[in-house]
Each structure stands twice: as C-alpha cells, then as structure tokens.
Design a protein around this motif. Structure first.
Motif, PDB file in Angstrom:
ATOM      1  N   PHE A  90      12.727   2.819 -12.647  1.00 43.03           N
ATOM      2  CA  PHE A  90      12.086   2.847 -11.337  1.00 43.03           C
ATOM      3  C   PHE A  90      11.942   4.254 -10.773  1.00 43.03           C
ATOM      4  CE2 PHE A  90      10.745   0.701  -7.538  1.00 43.03           C
ATOM      5  CZ  PHE A  90      11.212   1.463  -6.484  1.00 43.03           C
ATOM      6  N   ARG A  91      12.971   5.052 -10.877  1.00 46.01           N
ATOM      7  CA  ARG A  91      12.994   6.320 -10.145  1.00 46.01           C
ATOM      8  C   ARG A  91      11.933   7.311 -10.608  1.00 46.01           C
ATOM      9  NH1 ARG A  91      17.632   8.179  -9.100  1.00 46.01           N
ATOM     10  NH2 ARG A  91      18.765   6.255  -9.547  1.00 46.01           N
ATOM     11  N   VAL A  92      11.366   7.135 -11.779  1.00 45.77           N
ATOM     12  CA  VAL A  92      10.354   8.093 -12.241  1.00 45.77           C
ATOM     13  C   VAL A  92       8.941   7.676 -11.872  1.00 45.77           C
ATOM     14  CG1 VAL A  92      11.826   8.760 -14.165  1.00 45.77           C
ATOM     15  CG2 VAL A  92      10.002   7.067 -14.542  1.00 45.77           C
ATOM     16  N   TYR A  93       8.797   6.466 -11.364  1.00 46.34           N
ATOM     17  CA  TYR A  93       7.469   5.942 -11.096  1.00 46.34           C
ATOM     18  C   TYR A  93       6.946   6.364  -9.725  1.00 46.34           C
ATOM     19  CZ  TYR A  93       7.015   2.948 -15.158  1.00 46.34           C
ATOM     20  OH  TYR A  93       6.859   2.490 -16.436  1.00 46.34           O
ATOM     21  N   GLY A  94       5.656   6.664  -9.688  1.00 47.54           N
ATOM     22  CA  GLY A  94       4.960   6.724  -8.416  1.00 47.54           C
ATOM     23  C   GLY A  94       4.690   5.301  -7.946  1.00 47.54           C
ATOM     24  N   LEU A  95       4.801   5.084  -6.668  1.00 51.30           N
ATOM     25  CA  LEU A  95       4.687   3.734  -6.111  1.00 51.30           C
ATOM     26  C   LEU A  95       3.625   3.712  -5.030  1.00 51.30           C
ATOM     27  CD1 LEU A  95       8.513   3.224  -5.736  1.00 51.30           C
ATOM     28  CD2 LEU A  95       7.085   2.277  -7.556  1.00 51.30           C
ATOM     29  N   GLY A  96       2.948   2.603  -4.924  1.00 48.89           N
ATOM     30  CA  GLY A  96       1.923   2.516  -3.910  1.00 48.89           C
ATOM     31  C   GLY A  96       1.755   1.113  -3.375  1.00 48.89           C
ATOM     32  N   TRP A  97       1.208   1.063  -2.186  1.00 55.63           N
ATOM     33  CA  TRP A  97       0.773  -0.193  -1.587  1.00 55.63           C
ATOM     34  C   TRP A  97      -0.745  -0.134  -1.444  1.00 55.63           C
ATOM     35  CZ3 TRP A  97       3.629  -4.448  -0.827  1.00 55.63           C
ATOM     36  CH2 TRP A  97       5.015  -4.320  -0.806  1.00 55.63           C
ATOM     37  N   TYR A  98      -1.392  -1.181  -1.899  1.00 51.16           N
ATOM     38  CA  TYR A  98      -2.835  -1.338  -1.786  1.00 51.16           C
ATOM     39  C   TYR A  98      -3.105  -2.636  -1.038  1.00 51.16           C
ATOM     40  CZ  TYR A  98      -3.353   2.324  -5.338  1.00 51.16           C
ATOM     41  OH  TYR A  98      -3.323   3.505  -6.024  1.00 51.16           O
ATOM     42  N   ARG A  99      -4.314  -2.788  -0.559  1.00 49.41           N
ATOM     43  CA  ARG A  99      -4.684  -4.047   0.092  1.00 49.41           C
ATOM     44  C   ARG A  99      -6.131  -4.399  -0.241  1.00 49.41           C
ATOM     45  NH1 ARG A  99      -4.560  -2.080   6.464  1.00 49.41           N
ATOM     46  NH2 ARG A  99      -6.482  -0.812   6.415  1.00 49.41           N
ATOM     47  N   GLN A 100      -6.384  -5.688  -0.190  1.00 51.48           N
ATOM     48  CA  GLN A 100      -7.728  -6.179  -0.437  1.00 51.48           C
ATOM     49  C   GLN A 100      -8.041  -7.280   0.567  1.00 51.48           C
ATOM     50  OE1 GLN A 100      -8.526  -7.445  -4.465  1.00 51.48           O
ATOM     51  NE2 GLN A 100     -10.729  -7.200  -4.164  1.00 51.48           N
ATOM     52  N   ALA A 101      -9.006  -7.010   1.401  1.00 51.00           N
ATOM     53  CA  ALA A 101      -9.464  -8.003   2.359  1.00 51.00           C
ATOM     54  C   ALA A 101     -10.557  -8.854   1.709  1.00 51.00           C
ATOM     55  CB  ALA A 101      -9.998  -7.320   3.616  1.00 51.00           C
ATOM     56  N   VAL A 102     -10.798  -9.992   2.272  1.00 52.87           N
ATOM     57  CA  VAL A 102     -11.813 -10.899   1.732  1.00 52.87           C
ATOM     58  C   VAL A 102     -13.167 -10.200   1.730  1.00 52.87           C
ATOM     59  CG1 VAL A 102     -13.020 -13.067   2.091  1.00 52.87           C
ATOM     60  CG2 VAL A 102     -10.547 -12.950   2.459  1.00 52.87           C
ATOM     61  N   ALA A 111      18.093   3.032  -5.613  1.00 51.40           N
ATOM     62  CA  ALA A 111      19.299   2.277  -5.963  1.00 51.40           C
ATOM     63  C   ALA A 111      19.024   0.777  -6.005  1.00 51.40           C
ATOM     64  CB  ALA A 111      20.411   2.570  -4.967  1.00 51.40           C
ATOM     65  N   LYS A 112      18.032   0.351  -5.223  1.00 50.32           N
ATOM     66  CA  LYS A 112      17.683  -1.077  -5.170  1.00 50.32           C
ATOM     67  C   LYS A 112      16.401  -1.399  -5.916  1.00 50.32           C
ATOM     68  CE  LYS A 112      19.978  -1.946  -0.743  1.00 50.32           C
ATOM     69  NZ  LYS A 112      19.818  -2.442   0.638  1.00 50.32           N
ATOM     70  N   ASN A 113      15.806  -0.370  -6.546  1.00 52.82           N
ATOM     71  CA  ASN A 113      14.524  -0.568  -7.251  1.00 52.82           C
ATOM     72  C   ASN A 113      13.491  -1.242  -6.349  1.00 52.82           C
ATOM     73  OD1 ASN A 113      15.801   0.512  -9.457  1.00 52.82           O
ATOM     74  ND2 ASN A 113      15.399  -1.208 -10.828  1.00 52.82           N
ATOM     75  N   THR A 114      13.419  -0.764  -5.125  1.00 49.21           N
ATOM     76  CA  THR A 114      12.556  -1.410  -4.142  1.00 49.21           C
ATOM     77  C   THR A 114      11.746  -0.371  -3.372  1.00 49.21           C
ATOM     78  OG1 THR A 114      14.114  -3.244  -3.906  1.00 49.21           O
ATOM     79  CG2 THR A 114      12.511  -2.961  -2.145  1.00 49.21           C
ATOM     80  N   CYS A 118       8.886  -4.632  -2.079  1.00 42.58           N
ATOM     81  CA  CYS A 118       8.462  -4.863  -3.460  1.00 42.58           C
ATOM     82  C   CYS A 118       9.631  -4.508  -4.363  1.00 42.58           C
ATOM     83  CB  CYS A 118       7.254  -4.018  -3.796  1.00 42.58           C
ATOM     84  SG  CYS A 118       6.763  -4.093  -5.540  1.00 42.58           S
ATOM     85  N   ALA A 119      10.192  -5.520  -4.997  1.00 39.53           N
ATOM     86  CA  ALA A 119      11.326  -5.333  -5.891  1.00 39.53           C
ATOM     87  C   ALA A 119      10.830  -5.248  -7.328  1.00 39.53           C
ATOM     88  CB  ALA A 119      12.309  -6.485  -5.741  1.00 39.53           C
ATOM     89  N   ALA A 120      11.239  -4.197  -8.017  1.00 43.57           N
ATOM     90  CA  ALA A 120      10.787  -3.965  -9.386  1.00 43.57           C
ATOM     91  C   ALA A 120      11.915  -4.221 -10.380  1.00 43.57           C
ATOM     92  CB  ALA A 120      10.287  -2.537  -9.536  1.00 43.57           C
ATOM     93  N   SER A 121      11.529  -4.695 -11.542  1.00 45.51           N
ATOM     94  CA  SER A 121      12.472  -4.857 -12.643  1.00 45.51           C
ATOM     95  C   SER A 121      11.758  -4.535 -13.951  1.00 45.51           C
ATOM     96  CB  SER A 121      13.052  -6.267 -12.681  1.00 45.51           C
ATOM     97  OG  SER A 121      12.020  -7.217 -12.833  1.00 45.51           O
ATOM     98  N   GLY A 122      12.527  -4.115 -14.944  1.00 46.57           N
ATOM     99  CA  GLY A 122      11.959  -3.827 -16.257  1.00 46.57           C
ATOM    100  C   GLY A 122      11.370  -2.450 -16.418  1.00 46.57           C
ATOM    101  N   ILE A 123      11.527  -1.586 -15.398  1.00 42.41           N
ATOM    102  CA  ILE A 123      11.038  -0.216 -15.498  1.00 42.41           C
ATOM    103  C   ILE A 123      12.124   0.751 -15.047  1.00 42.41           C
ATOM    104  CG2 ILE A 123       8.600  -0.780 -15.179  1.00 42.41           C
ATOM    105  CD1 ILE A 123       8.867   0.118 -12.257  1.00 42.41           C
TER     106      ILE A 123
END
Length: 115
Positions: free
Chosen positions: A29-41, A74-77, A22-27
């Motif tokens: 980045f280093r101060v943000y908490g990051l997460g992965w979520y999922r949604q099944a049908v 460094a890669k905002n990812t 997940c590549a981020a731009s416009g923020i």
C-alpha cells in the motif's frame, strides 16, 4: 488478490458532510499513489483528489477547500472527507491505487446530495 473496498457513501442534504473510506488489500500500500474519482449519471469519470506515496495532494478545482484526501498506511486505507456538499457532488465515487506494477479500482460507493 488485490481488493479496494469503498464505504461511507449515502444520502446527505446540501451543506452536509460525508467521509469515504477505501480499504486496500493485496498490494504494498505505502508505495501506491491513491485517488478518488467520481462519475455522475451521463458524465465521464473525473478525478476528485489524489495523494502520492509521499503525501502530496491535489484536487479538482470544483472540490478545493471542501474535500480533503488522506491516507493511513498502517491501516492500508485512504479517506475522502467531504464537507459543504452540493447537489452537483452527486455521483458514484471510486477509489484508485496506481503504481508501476498495477492500476486498481474499487467497485464504487454512491453519494447523493439532496437540495
């Protein structure tokens, strides 16, 4: 303009691996908490893994020992390495970035695990 762009999803056989990015731009980045979520049908969106700005992580019980979240400031990812995939991991996976100034989501990337 804030953007979170996920990639790396696809079709994989049970027992296989995928790595989501997940590549981020416009923020700031280093101060943000990051997460992965999922949604099944037919199901609600659920947390898969989170990583704080300091690098602390936590995982859903269903993925502990199989998935690893990491970040490269460094890669905002942010990444999600998924191993030993199961059919029940099939879902659309979303990236999230959250801090006091905002709560942002990507558009999602689908993961399908065949049995």
């Amino acid at each position: 303009q804030v953007q979170l762009v996920e990639s790396g999803g696809g079709l994989v056989q049970a027992g296989g691996s995928l790595k989501l990015s997940c590549a981020a731009s416009g923020i700031f980045f280093r101060v943000y908490g990051l997460g992965w979520y999922r949604q099944a049908v037919g199901k609600q969106r659920e947390l898969v893994a989170r990583i704080t700005s300091g690098g602390s992580t936590n995982y859903a019980d269903s993925v502990k020992g199989r998935f690893t979240i990491s970040r490269d400031n460094a890669k905002n990812t942010v990444y999600l390495q998924m191993n030993s995939l199961k059919p029940e991991d099939t879902a659309v996976y979303y990236c999230n970035a959250i801090w006091a100034s905002g709560d942002y989501w990507g558009q999602g990337t689908p993961v399908t695990v065949s049995s």
